[in-house]
Write a protein that holds these residues in place. Structure first.
Motif, PDB file in Angstrom:
ATOM      1  N   ALA A 102      86.660  42.102  86.813  1.00 30.55           N
ATOM      2  CA  ALA A 102      86.872  40.765  86.271  1.00 30.55           C
ATOM      3  C   ALA A 102      85.537  40.119  85.899  1.00 30.55           C
ATOM      4  CB  ALA A 102      87.622  39.890  87.279  1.00 30.55           C
ATOM      5  N   LYS A 103      85.615  38.992  85.244  1.00 31.29           N
ATOM      6  CA  LYS A 103      84.422  38.253  84.849  1.00 31.29           C
ATOM      7  C   LYS A 103      83.969  37.362  85.991  1.00 31.29           C
ATOM      8  CE  LYS A 103      82.802  34.797  81.506  1.00 31.29           C
ATOM      9  NZ  LYS A 103      83.156  33.914  80.382  1.00 31.29           N
ATOM     10  N   GLY A 104      82.662  37.201  86.142  1.00 26.90           N
ATOM     11  CA  GLY A 104      82.119  36.251  87.114  1.00 26.90           C
ATOM     12  C   GLY A 104      81.917  34.907  86.446  1.00 26.90           C
ATOM     13  N   ALA A 105      80.931  34.133  86.922  1.00 30.26           N
ATOM     14  CA  ALA A 105      80.639  32.847  86.291  1.00 30.26           C
ATOM     15  C   ALA A 105      80.130  33.049  84.867  1.00 30.26           C
ATOM     16  CB  ALA A 105      79.610  32.077  87.119  1.00 30.26           C
ATOM     17  N   THR A 106      79.567  34.214  84.608  1.00 29.53           N
ATOM     18  CA  THR A 106      79.129  34.590  83.264  1.00 29.53           C
ATOM     19  C   THR A 106      79.381  36.076  83.089  1.00 29.53           C
ATOM     20  OG1 THR A 106      77.249  34.561  81.726  1.00 29.53           O
ATOM     21  CG2 THR A 106      76.754  34.994  84.038  1.00 29.53           C
ATOM     22  N   GLU A 107      79.377  36.547  81.866  1.00 25.52           N
ATOM     23  CA  GLU A 107      79.724  37.935  81.592  1.00 25.52           C
ATOM     24  C   GLU A 107      78.629  38.886  82.071  1.00 25.52           C
ATOM     25  OE1 GLU A 107      82.675  40.187  80.769  1.00 25.52           O
ATOM     26  OE2 GLU A 107      82.850  38.255  79.729  1.00 25.52           O
ATOM     27  N   CYS A 108      79.024  39.869  82.868  1.00 25.14           N
ATOM     28  CA  CYS A 108      78.087  40.863  83.399  1.00 25.14           C
ATOM     29  C   CYS A 108      77.997  42.038  82.434  1.00 25.14           C
ATOM     30  CB  CYS A 108      78.566  41.332  84.768  1.00 25.14           C
ATOM     31  SG  CYS A 108      77.557  42.625  85.509  1.00 25.14           S
ATOM     32  N   GLN A 109      76.774  42.481  82.175  1.00 21.09           N
ATOM     33  CA  GLN A 109      76.551  43.616  81.277  1.00 21.09           C
ATOM     34  C   GLN A 109      75.864  44.752  82.050  1.00 21.09           C
ATOM     35  OE1 GLN A 109      77.669  43.780  78.186  1.00 21.09           O
ATOM     36  NE2 GLN A 109      78.420  41.679  78.116  1.00 21.09           N
ATOM     37  N   PRO A 110      76.647  45.684  82.590  1.00 22.99           N
ATOM     38  CA  PRO A 110      76.031  46.798  83.330  1.00 22.99           C
ATOM     39  C   PRO A 110      75.319  47.767  82.396  1.00 22.99           C
ATOM     40  CG  PRO A 110      78.430  47.075  83.140  1.00 22.99           C
ATOM     41  CD  PRO A 110      78.105  45.738  82.565  1.00 22.99           C
ATOM     42  N   PRO A 111      74.391  48.573  82.936  1.00 24.54           N
ATOM     43  CA  PRO A 111      74.050  48.680  84.365  1.00 24.54           C
ATOM     44  C   PRO A 111      73.140  47.536  84.807  1.00 24.54           C
ATOM     45  CG  PRO A 111      72.727  50.207  83.091  1.00 24.54           C
ATOM     46  CD  PRO A 111      73.681  49.585  82.114  1.00 24.54           C
ATOM     47  N   VAL A 112      73.409  47.013  85.992  1.00 22.92           N
ATOM     48  CA  VAL A 112      72.623  45.913  86.527  1.00 22.92           C
ATOM     49  C   VAL A 112      72.722  45.933  88.048  1.00 22.92           C
ATOM     50  CG1 VAL A 112      74.530  44.233  86.488  1.00 22.92           C
ATOM     51  CG2 VAL A 112      72.166  43.420  86.270  1.00 22.92           C
ATOM     52  N   VAL A 113      71.691  45.457  88.696  1.00 21.82           N
ATOM     53  CA  VAL A 113      71.703  45.292  90.152  1.00 21.82           C
ATOM     54  C   VAL A 113      72.367  43.951  90.450  1.00 21.82           C
ATOM     55  CG1 VAL A 113      70.316  45.090  92.245  1.00 21.82           C
ATOM     56  CG2 VAL A 113      69.598  46.659  90.428  1.00 21.82           C
ATOM     57  N   LEU A 114      73.507  43.997  91.108  1.00 24.51           N
ATOM     58  CA  LEU A 114      74.193  42.759  91.479  1.00 24.51           C
ATOM     59  C   LEU A 114      73.474  42.106  92.659  1.00 24.51           C
ATOM     60  CD1 LEU A 114      77.962  43.849  91.270  1.00 24.51           C
ATOM     61  CD2 LEU A 114      76.600  42.657  89.541  1.00 24.51           C
ATOM     62  N   GLY A 115      74.046  41.012  93.157  1.00 29.78           N
ATOM     63  CA  GLY A 115      73.483  40.312  94.305  1.00 29.78           C
ATOM     64  C   GLY A 115      72.807  39.023  93.901  1.00 29.78           C
ATOM     65  N   HIS A 116      73.561  37.909  93.952  1.00 29.97           N
ATOM     66  CA  HIS A 116      72.985  36.609  93.587  1.00 29.97           C
ATOM     67  C   HIS A 116      72.807  35.693  94.795  1.00 29.97           C
ATOM     68  CE1 HIS A 116      77.385  36.061  93.277  1.00 29.97           C
ATOM     69  NE2 HIS A 116      77.142  34.828  93.708  1.00 29.97           N
ATOM     70  N   GLU A 117      73.151  36.169  95.983  1.00 30.02           N
ATOM     71  CA  GLU A 117      72.918  35.427  97.213  1.00 30.02           C
ATOM     72  C   GLU A 117      71.890  36.206  98.035  1.00 30.02           C
ATOM     73  OE1 GLU A 117      77.648  34.127  97.778  1.00 30.02           O
ATOM     74  OE2 GLU A 117      76.579  35.145  99.385  1.00 30.02           O
ATOM     75  N   PHE A 118      70.634  35.827  97.946  1.00 36.17           N
ATOM     76  CA  PHE A 118      69.648  36.628  98.680  1.00 36.17           C
ATOM     77  C   PHE A 118      68.405  35.816  99.022  1.00 36.17           C
ATOM     78  CE2 PHE A 118      68.610  37.187  94.220  1.00 36.17           C
ATOM     79  CZ  PHE A 118      67.234  37.344  94.144  1.00 36.17           C
ATOM     80  N   ALA A 119      67.669  36.374  99.962  1.00 35.45           N
ATOM     81  CA  ALA A 119      66.425  35.742 100.419  1.00 35.45           C
ATOM     82  C   ALA A 119      65.457  36.837 100.833  1.00 35.45           C
ATOM     83  CB  ALA A 119      66.701  34.805 101.589  1.00 35.45           C
ATOM     84  N   GLY A 120      64.196  36.469 100.894  1.00 39.22           N
ATOM     85  CA  GLY A 120      63.210  37.455 101.289  1.00 39.22           C
ATOM     86  C   GLY A 120      61.824  36.861 101.396  1.00 39.22           C
ATOM     87  N   GLU A 121      60.841  37.732 101.395  1.00 38.82           N
ATOM     88  CA  GLU A 121      59.445  37.324 101.533  1.00 38.82           C
ATOM     89  C   GLU A 121      58.705  37.556 100.215  1.00 38.82           C
ATOM     90  OE1 GLU A 121      55.464  38.935 103.838  1.00 38.82           O
ATOM     91  OE2 GLU A 121      57.393  39.052 104.874  1.00 38.82           O
TER      92      GLU A 121
END
Length: 337
Positions: free
Chosen positions: A47-66
């Motif tokens: 299905a579609k997310g908030a916007t159209e996804c065009q694979p190949p792509v690395v998903l993951g929009h909730e993230f944190a790091g250093e």
């Protein structure tokens, strides 16, 4: 680096991916935690997310790091900083952007949907997307800043008044965030409707005054037994037609209904206009997180909201396929790259 690359419906692969070096005003982040969102699942299932996804792509929009490296022109963060990432990218030039509604940007894109995101060991984003958090914040809490930001926007739209009775439908991670924000917004009574016993217990631990099981007869009968009066605000956090109709039916006269749960794009519900008319209901929806990520980061930094209890599953990056195929969760699933 290792990354989980989405190639199409039901196809996500753990493989080598080249690290993107930071350019002008860009920041490279060593990802420490990334959450699987309902939107990720929708995309994975075709299905579609908030916007159209065009694979190949690395998903993951909730993230944190250093922060591990910064490009030329970066002034606000430095290597070693703990950061959370706002995935939303707006053009800042179209009419919606220039008129205070950037989340309706005509060219809206997102890290983790249109550009490589957090299901990888490293991710490079614009400096303007990152928000610093204090060192005593866990990376898992920081990774949940994006869904908290979306909920902050939703609570703003729900327009809760001091002392209101609020019904939250669904006690998944979003529902449990919503019930806490409703309390912070001034709700006098918070009721949570949830069929799973473990989630009802969690809702009580996080501050709900009452919980009801919608499968034990009609929900309105359970609410009558509680003797809490009318529902001023009903917040639907499931994204199913039947629970959306419950929110409309259970909201009291002059009430507010917030349809927050994400449905399939072609989902429809049979609304009765006379019911809306006779109760003078206001129905609103909430889309992404405009001007909310910073507020969410502040709430998390100041320990105003409890998130650790909402995490039920943790997977290493190499096992992300198992995480996506998991049929039932009791809470938030976090990927640890």
């Amino acid at each position: 680096m290792k990354a989980a690359v989405f190639y199409g419906k039901g196809d996500i692969r753990y493989e080598e991916r080249e690290v993107k070096e930071p350019g002008f005003k860009e920041v490279m982040i060593h990802v420490k935690a990334a959450g699987i969102c309902g939107t990720d699942m929708h995309i994975y299932e075709g299905a579609k997310g908030a916007t159209e996804c065009q694979p190949p792509v690395v998903l993951g929009h909730e993230f944190a790091g250093e922060v591990c490296k910064v490009g030329e022109g970066v002034t606000r963060v430095k290597p070693g900083d703990m950061v959370t990432v706002d995935p939303s990218l707006m053009c800042e030039a179209c009419d919606p952007c220039r008129n205070g509604t950037p989340h309706f940007c005509e060219h809206y894109e997102a890290t983790g949907v249109n550009y490589d995101g957090g299901f990888a060991e490293y991710c490079t984003v614009l400096e303007k997307q990152v928000y610093c958090l204090p060192e005593d914040t866990s990376y898992e809490e920081a990774a949940m800043c994006e869904p908290v930001g979306c909920c902050v926007h939703g609570i703003r739209l729900a327009d809760i008044k001091m002392g209101d009775t609020v019904l939250v439908i669904g006690a998944g991670p979003i529902g449990c965030i919503m019930l806490q924000l409703a309390r912070l917004a001034g709700a006098g009574t918070v009721i949570v409707s949830e069929p799973m016993e473990s989630k009802r217990k969690m809702a009580l631990q996080l501050g709900a005054d009452y919980v009801v099981n919608p499968l034990d007869g009609a929900p309105e009968d359970a609410l009558k037994e509680l003797n809490v009066g009318k529902i001023h605000v009903a917040i639907e956090c499931v994204g199913r037609p039947e629970t959306m109709l419950d929110a409309i039916r259970l909201a009291g006269q002059g009430g507010m209904v917030l349809l927050f749960g994400l449905t399939e794009p072609d989902c429809e519900i049979p609304v009765k206009p006379f019911e809306l008319f006779s109760k003078e209901l206001t129905i609103r929806a909430s889309y992404v997180n405009p001007y909310s990520h910073g507020k969410a980061a502040d709430l998390i930094a100041k320990k105003k909201i409890r998130l650790k209890e909402l995490i039920s599953d943790r997977y290493e990056l190499k096992d992300i396929g198992k995480a996506f195929s998991q049929k039932q969760r009791n809470g938030k699933c976090i990927i640890i790259p």
